[in-house]
Design a protein around this motif. Structure first.
Motif, PDB file in Angstrom:
ATOM      1  N   LEU A 210      -2.555  -0.875  15.224  1.00 20.96           N
ATOM      2  CA  LEU A 210      -3.622   0.018  14.153  1.00 20.96           C
ATOM      3  C   LEU A 210      -3.165  -0.247  13.023  1.00 20.96           C
ATOM      4  O   LEU A 210      -2.056   0.063  12.683  1.00 20.96           O
ATOM      5  N   VAL A 211      -3.812  -0.412  11.937  1.00 23.57           N
ATOM      6  CA  VAL A 211      -3.295   0.039  10.535  1.00 23.57           C
ATOM      7  C   VAL A 211      -4.009   1.212  10.136  1.00 23.57           C
ATOM      8  O   VAL A 211      -4.988   1.566  10.320  1.00 23.57           O
ATOM      9  N   ILE A 212      -3.158   1.391   9.085  1.00 18.31           N
ATOM     10  CA  ILE A 212      -3.227   1.883   7.582  1.00 18.31           C
ATOM     11  C   ILE A 212      -3.567   1.539   6.900  1.00 18.31           C
ATOM     12  O   ILE A 212      -2.227   1.822   6.493  1.00 18.31           O
ATOM     13  N   HIS A 250     -13.297  -2.177  -1.888  1.00 16.89           N
ATOM     14  CA  HIS A 250     -11.861  -1.661  -0.999  1.00 16.89           C
ATOM     15  C   HIS A 250     -11.900  -1.762   0.005  1.00 16.89           C
ATOM     16  O   HIS A 250     -10.777  -2.255   1.172  1.00 16.89           O
ATOM     17  N   LEU A 251     -13.130  -1.251   0.514  1.00 21.20           N
ATOM     18  CA  LEU A 251     -12.828  -1.113   2.306  1.00 21.20           C
ATOM     19  C   LEU A 251     -13.633  -2.724   2.307  1.00 21.20           C
ATOM     20  O   LEU A 251     -13.223  -3.562   3.810  1.00 21.20           O
ATOM     21  N   LYS A 252     -13.964  -3.752   2.017  1.00 21.47           N
ATOM     22  CA  LYS A 252     -14.167  -5.392   2.492  1.00 21.47           C
ATOM     23  C   LYS A 252     -13.171  -5.774   2.305  1.00 21.47           C
ATOM     24  O   LYS A 252     -12.427  -6.677   3.000  1.00 21.47           O
ATOM     25  N   ALA A 253     -12.113  -5.138   1.176  1.00 21.03           N
ATOM     26  CA  ALA A 253     -10.875  -6.217   0.916  1.00 21.03           C
ATOM     27  C   ALA A 253      -9.777  -5.656   2.528  1.00 21.03           C
ATOM     28  O   ALA A 253      -9.294  -6.300   3.075  1.00 21.03           O
ATOM     29  N   GLN A 265      -5.776  -4.107  15.924  1.00 19.15           N
ATOM     30  CA  GLN A 265      -7.265  -3.100  16.439  1.00 19.15           C
ATOM     31  C   GLN A 265      -8.760  -3.651  15.812  1.00 19.15           C
ATOM     32  O   GLN A 265      -8.406  -3.892  14.437  1.00 19.15           O
ATOM     33  N   ASP A 266      -9.597  -3.509  16.032  1.00 21.10           N
ATOM     34  CA  ASP A 266     -11.055  -3.765  15.851  1.00 21.10           C
ATOM     35  C   ASP A 266     -11.579  -2.575  14.701  1.00 21.10           C
ATOM     36  O   ASP A 266     -12.437  -3.145  14.107  1.00 21.10           O
ATOM     37  N   THR A 267     -10.889  -1.281  14.581  1.00 23.40           N
ATOM     38  CA  THR A 267     -10.668  -0.814  13.264  1.00 23.40           C
ATOM     39  C   THR A 267      -9.395  -0.041  12.707  1.00 23.40           C
ATOM     40  O   THR A 267      -8.222  -0.207  13.446  1.00 23.40           O
ATOM     41  N   ARG A 294     -19.371   0.048   9.990  1.00 22.58           N
ATOM     42  CA  ARG A 294     -20.301  -0.182   9.362  1.00 22.58           C
ATOM     43  C   ARG A 294     -19.110  -1.886   9.757  1.00 22.58           C
ATOM     44  O   ARG A 294     -18.709  -3.106  10.412  1.00 22.58           O
ATOM     45  N   ALA A 295     -17.912  -1.629   9.091  1.00 21.86           N
ATOM     46  CA  ALA A 295     -16.902  -2.548   8.447  1.00 21.86           C
ATOM     47  C   ALA A 295     -15.845  -2.241  10.146  1.00 21.86           C
ATOM     48  O   ALA A 295     -14.925  -2.926   9.213  1.00 21.86           O
ATOM     49  N   ARG A 296     -16.010  -1.445  10.830  1.00 22.69           N
ATOM     50  CA  ARG A 296     -15.065  -1.001  11.681  1.00 22.69           C
ATOM     51  C   ARG A 296     -13.972  -0.270  10.674  1.00 22.69           C
ATOM     52  O   ARG A 296     -12.595  -0.396  11.056  1.00 22.69           O
TER      53      ARG A 296
END
Length: 411
Positions: A210-212, A250-253, A265-267, A294-296
């Motif tokens: 899981l990435v934070i 930032h979300l797209k990055a 993870q997908d999220t 929508r971008a998970r």
């Protein structure tokens, strides 16, 4: 007629047909004199009688005065006696009053001294407590000054983009390090595409990590706050558009760099280092929240990150327990074996206790029989020497047995 008689017969005064002679005048004068003398005697006698009455009255008054004086003297003596008694009573009462007043004054002085002592002690204690509180206040003031300096440092940190990012990352790392065991996470790990997220959490059972991400565009947010304080609607609208654009970038990055199929993870989590900013985003920028979903990508505040870490910790604990299930089962089997041996030994011990209880019951029955026989022997009446001889001819064992019975009975 002789000359003296003629002299007395010589007329002196003619009052109408009546001639008054010297003899008549002398007789009248003598009568007047006699009358005067009689009046004088009567007046003298009356004066003497009045004087006697006055003297008698004076004597009576003198006697009455003496009696009154004696009565006054007696009353004075009685009064003096009463005054003396009253003086004694007053003296005794005054002594008692002085004693009572002295005792009360002593008690009051003692209580006052005790009260003053306690008040002094209380005052010293209060002063000591006040000094302690002043010391605490001084310490708190020093801490406040230190905190003010830290706030100033924090302001300097937040004014710089790099230091602000380091601050958010440090807060995120503190939350993760406090909630997860060492080895369940890694900071600044390198992924297969060469990107380095702020934190990766290793999921159990070989699941992807899981990435934070802790980088958040606070410059645009600060521009919104500045425009709101200035009450400039145009600047506030422009700052909101910039903030929305920066967050979308930032979300797209995050979605492009950190969402790798099979590796992560997908999220992913985007960490916001402030609860107020998190609440403001969900209240005024709902479109950004929906686009992040929508971008998970899940936008988390410090409290939500802490809750997520606790959930992950529970999952890791459950996975470790599942991994150790066969060991737990083996321990349970060995525990059941130990319980079986313990049950067997307890049953043996119960058997020994039962046998010991039966032996004790038999011993008590024997002692009761022996006691009854000893009482029968004590109740026998020794009437003849023969009986004594027979008693003397008893075996030594019987005598010793009776002796033992007596000893047991005495006990």
């Amino acid at each position: 007629m002789n000359p003296s008689e003629s002299l007395f017969a010589a007329p002196l005064l003619q009052l109408g047909s009546t001639t008054i002679t010297l003899g008549h005048a002398l007789i009248a004068g003598a009568a007047v004199v006699l009358a005067l003398v009689a009046l004088l005697v009567m007046s003298v006698s009356r004066a003497a009688r009045v004087q006697a009455e006055v003297a008698e009255e004076s004597a009576a008054r003198a006697r009455e005065a003496d009696a009154r004086l004696a009565e006054i003297t007696r009353a004075q003596v009685e009064m003096q006696g009463r005054m003396g008694t009253i003086a004694e009573v007053f003296g005794a009462r005054q002594a008692e009053l002085n004693k009572a007043i002295g005792e009360r004054l002593d008690g009051m002085t003692s209580r006052l001294g005790h009260s003053i002592t306690e008040q002094t002690k209380s005052t010293h204690e209060n002063l000591a407590k006040l000094q302690e509180r002043l010391a605490v206040i001084d310490t708190a003031q020093n801490n406040i000054q230190s905190l003010a300096g830290q706030v100033v440092q924090l302001q300097h940190i937040l004014s710089n983009k790099q230091t602000r990012g380091a601050f958010g990352q440090a807060r995120m790392e503190a939350i993760i390090a406090d909630g997860l065991p060492h080895g369940a996470y890694e900071f600044q790990a390198t992924l297969s595409n060469g990107s380095r997220p702020d934190c990766t959490i290793r999921m159990p059972n070989g699941a992807p990590d899981l990435v934070i991400d802790a980088k958040f565009p606070l410059e645009s947010w600060n521009a919104i706050r500045t425009a709101a304080e200035a009450e400039n609607s145009e600047a506030q609208k422009y700052a909101a558009q910039n903030f929305r654009r920066d967050v979308e970038v930032h979300l797209k990055a995050i979605a492009d760099k950190y969402l790798i199929n099979g590796e992560t993870q997908d999220t992913a989590f985007m960490f916001v280092p402030s609860e107020s900013i998190f609440a403001e985003i969900h209240e005024n920028f709902e479109a950004l929240v929906q686009k992040a979903h929508r971008a998970r990508i899940v936008i988390v505040s410090p409290s939500l990150l802490m809750l997520s870490i606790q959930v992950i910790q529970a999952v890791l604990k459950d996975a470790r327990m599942r991994e150790q299930a066969h060991l737990i089962q083996g321990e349970v089997i060995r525990l059941m074996e130990d319980l079986g041996r313990l049950d067997e030994r307890v049953r043996k011990l119960q058997t020994h206790f039962g046998q010991a209880n039966r032996d004790i019951d038999l011993i008590l029955t024997s002692t009761e029989k022996l006691t009854k026989r000893g009482e029968k022997i004590e109740a026998l009446e020794l009437d003849s020497p023969q009986i004594d001889e027979k008693a003397d001819k008893k075996p030594a064992e019987a005598r010793s047995g009776s002796l033992r019975l007596r000893v047991v009975d005495d006990e």
